[in-house]
Write a protein that holds these residues in place. Structure first.
Motif, PDB file in Angstrom:
ATOM      1  N   ILE A   1       0.839  -1.204   0.000  1.00 15.32           N
ATOM      2  CA  ILE A   1       0.000   0.000   0.000  1.00 15.32           C
ATOM      3  C   ILE A   1       0.874   1.254   0.000  1.00 15.32           C
ATOM      4  CG2 ILE A   1      -0.298   0.031   2.523  1.00 15.32           C
ATOM      5  CD1 ILE A   1      -2.939   1.127  -0.052  1.00 15.32           C
ATOM      6  N   GLN A   2       1.950   1.237   0.750  1.00 18.05           N
ATOM      7  CA  GLN A   2       2.878   2.366   0.778  1.00 18.05           C
ATOM      8  C   GLN A   2       3.519   2.541  -0.599  1.00 18.05           C
ATOM      9  OE1 GLN A   2       5.423   0.721   3.703  1.00 18.05           O
ATOM     10  NE2 GLN A   2       4.293   1.544   5.451  1.00 18.05           N
ATOM     11  N   PHE A   3       3.931   1.440  -1.181  1.00  9.79           N
ATOM     12  CA  PHE A   3       4.599   1.487  -2.481  1.00  9.79           C
ATOM     13  C   PHE A   3       3.644   1.998  -3.558  1.00  9.79           C
ATOM     14  CE2 PHE A   3       6.809   0.026  -6.238  1.00  9.79           C
ATOM     15  CZ  PHE A   3       8.140   0.179  -5.897  1.00  9.79           C
ATOM     16  N   GLY A   4       2.387   1.553  -3.507  1.00 11.38           N
ATOM     17  CA  GLY A   4       1.402   1.994  -4.496  1.00 11.38           C
ATOM     18  C   GLY A   4       1.140   3.496  -4.429  1.00 11.38           C
ATOM     19  N   MET A   5       0.984   4.014  -3.221  1.00  9.70           N
ATOM     20  CA  MET A   5       0.775   5.456  -3.065  1.00  9.70           C
ATOM     21  C   MET A   5       2.021   6.231  -3.503  1.00  9.70           C
ATOM     22  SD  MET A   5      -2.303   6.135  -2.089  1.00  9.70           S
ATOM     23  CE  MET A   5      -2.335   7.721  -1.287  1.00  9.70           C
ATOM     24  N   ALA A   6       3.183   5.710  -3.146  1.00 12.00           N
ATOM     25  CA  ALA A   6       4.432   6.380  -3.529  1.00 12.00           C
ATOM     26  C   ALA A   6       4.610   6.355  -5.043  1.00 12.00           C
ATOM     27  CB  ALA A   6       5.618   5.712  -2.835  1.00 12.00           C
ATOM     28  N   ARG A   7       4.176   5.293  -5.681  1.00 13.11           N
ATOM     29  CA  ARG A   7       4.288   5.192  -7.146  1.00 13.11           C
ATOM     30  C   ARG A   7       3.399   6.239  -7.821  1.00 13.11           C
ATOM     31  NH1 ARG A   7       6.537   5.362 -11.456  1.00 13.11           N
ATOM     32  NH2 ARG A   7       5.924   4.014 -13.150  1.00 13.11           N
ATOM     33  N   MET A   8       2.206   6.447  -7.302  1.00 15.88           N
ATOM     34  CA  MET A   8       1.328   7.479  -7.859  1.00 15.88           C
ATOM     35  C   MET A   8       1.993   8.851  -7.694  1.00 15.88           C
ATOM     36  SD  MET A   8      -2.653   8.511  -7.041  1.00 15.88           S
ATOM     37  CE  MET A   8      -2.391   8.730  -5.297  1.00 15.88           C
ATOM     38  N   PHE A   9       2.556   9.088  -6.522  1.00 15.80           N
ATOM     39  CA  PHE A   9       3.259  10.330  -6.242  1.00 15.80           C
ATOM     40  C   PHE A   9       4.416  10.512  -7.229  1.00 15.80           C
ATOM     41  CE2 PHE A   9       6.542  12.509  -3.591  1.00 15.80           C
ATOM     42  CZ  PHE A   9       5.884  13.707  -3.402  1.00 15.80           C
ATOM     43  N   GLN A  10       5.176   9.454  -7.453  1.00 11.14           N
ATOM     44  CA  GLN A  10       6.321   9.510  -8.376  1.00 11.14           C
ATOM     45  C   GLN A  10       5.853   9.868  -9.789  1.00 11.14           C
ATOM     46  OE1 GLN A  10       8.112   5.732  -9.396  1.00 11.14           O
ATOM     47  NE2 GLN A  10      10.148   6.673  -9.585  1.00 11.14           N
ATOM     48  N   GLN A  11       4.799   9.248 -10.234  1.00 12.66           N
ATOM     49  CA  GLN A  11       4.304   9.518 -11.588  1.00 12.66           C
ATOM     50  C   GLN A  11       3.840  10.965 -11.735  1.00 12.66           C
ATOM     51  OE1 GLN A  11       1.481   6.246 -11.838  1.00 12.66           O
ATOM     52  NE2 GLN A  11       2.760   5.293 -13.405  1.00 12.66           N
ATOM     53  N   LEU A  12       3.191  11.491 -10.712  1.00 12.98           N
ATOM     54  CA  LEU A  12       2.741  12.883 -10.768  1.00 12.98           C
ATOM     55  C   LEU A  12       3.918  13.860 -10.750  1.00 12.98           C
ATOM     56  CD1 LEU A  12      -0.345  12.765  -8.375  1.00 12.98           C
ATOM     57  CD2 LEU A  12      -0.368  13.215 -10.835  1.00 12.98           C
ATOM     58  N   MET A  13       5.000  13.479 -10.083  1.00 16.52           N
ATOM     59  CA  MET A  13       6.160  14.373  -9.974  1.00 16.52           C
ATOM     60  C   MET A  13       6.979  14.431 -11.258  1.00 16.52           C
ATOM     61  SD  MET A  13       7.584  13.882  -6.117  1.00 16.52           S
ATOM     62  CE  MET A  13       8.841  15.130  -6.292  1.00 16.52           C
ATOM     63  N   ASP A  14       6.870  13.441 -12.082  1.00 14.87           N
ATOM     64  CA  ASP A  14       7.703  13.338 -13.279  1.00 14.87           C
ATOM     65  C   ASP A  14       7.642  14.613 -14.120  1.00 14.87           C
ATOM     66  OD1 ASP A  14       9.452  12.109 -15.068  1.00 14.87           O
ATOM     67  OD2 ASP A  14       7.801  11.303 -16.275  1.00 14.87           O
ATOM     68  N   GLY A  15       8.769  15.326 -14.171  1.00  8.42           N
ATOM     69  CA  GLY A  15       8.884  16.533 -14.981  1.00  8.42           C
ATOM     70  C   GLY A  15       8.297  17.789 -14.353  1.00  8.42           C
ATOM     71  N   ARG A  16       7.704  17.680 -13.177  1.00 11.56           N
ATOM     72  CA  ARG A  16       7.064  18.844 -12.542  1.00 11.56           C
ATOM     73  C   ARG A  16       7.853  19.392 -11.358  1.00 11.56           C
ATOM     74  NH1 ARG A  16       1.114  17.306 -11.140  1.00 11.56           N
ATOM     75  NH2 ARG A  16       1.077  19.501 -10.544  1.00 11.56           N
TER      76      ARG A  16
END
Length: 139
Positions: free
Chosen positions: A91-106
């Motif tokens: 669950i931690q990894f899944g939330m962190a993965r969403m965060f990582q994807q949103l951060m990409d390039g921003r």
């Protein structure tokens, strides 16, 4: 959610440890505080340990807003600064993965997701014995 952080000047990194329920406001507040510390430097790697997070009180809009905030502080962080998220549970990894994807390039961060401290040490280029010393101090 309680958050504590420790700046390690000699190792050029900041370790954030998060406990209990994760909220984006707590993350925002602790990041602002760390960046205001007199021994903070823009090139310092940032390590976020989610190992003791038990719940997430954050939705997509809140996480997106946190990413926007991290983009706004880009003048205080060097480009491609490592940001490592330690997320041992799915669950931690899944939330962190969403965060990582949103951060990409921003944001200025080079975001990495790992499952344990040993993997984090490799990313921030710290010898294992030095990293173990840090863990004893911040525990």
């Amino acid at each position: 959610m309680p958050v504590c952080y420790q700046i390690y000047s000699a190792q050029q990194c900041i370790v954030f440890r998060k406990y209990g329920t994760y909220t984006t406001q707590d993350c925002r507040t602790s990041t602002k505080s760390a960046l205001a510390e007199p021994n903070y430097l823009p090139q310092m790697a940032q390590i976020y340990d989610l190992s003791d997070v038990t719940d997430f009180d954050a939705n997509f809009a809140q996480i997106s807003s946190l990413v926007t905030f991290l983009g706004e502080i880009s003048s205080q962080v060097d480009q491609n600064t490592p940001l490592v998220i330690i997320a041992p549970k799915d669950i931690q990894f899944g939330m962190a993965r969403m965060f990582q994807q949103l951060m990409d390039g921003r944001t200025p961060f080079d975001v990495h997701l790992v499952r344990n401290w040993a993997e984090a040490a490799k990313i921030v280029d710290l010898p294992p014995e030095r990293f173990q010393e840090m863990l004893k101090i911040s525990a």
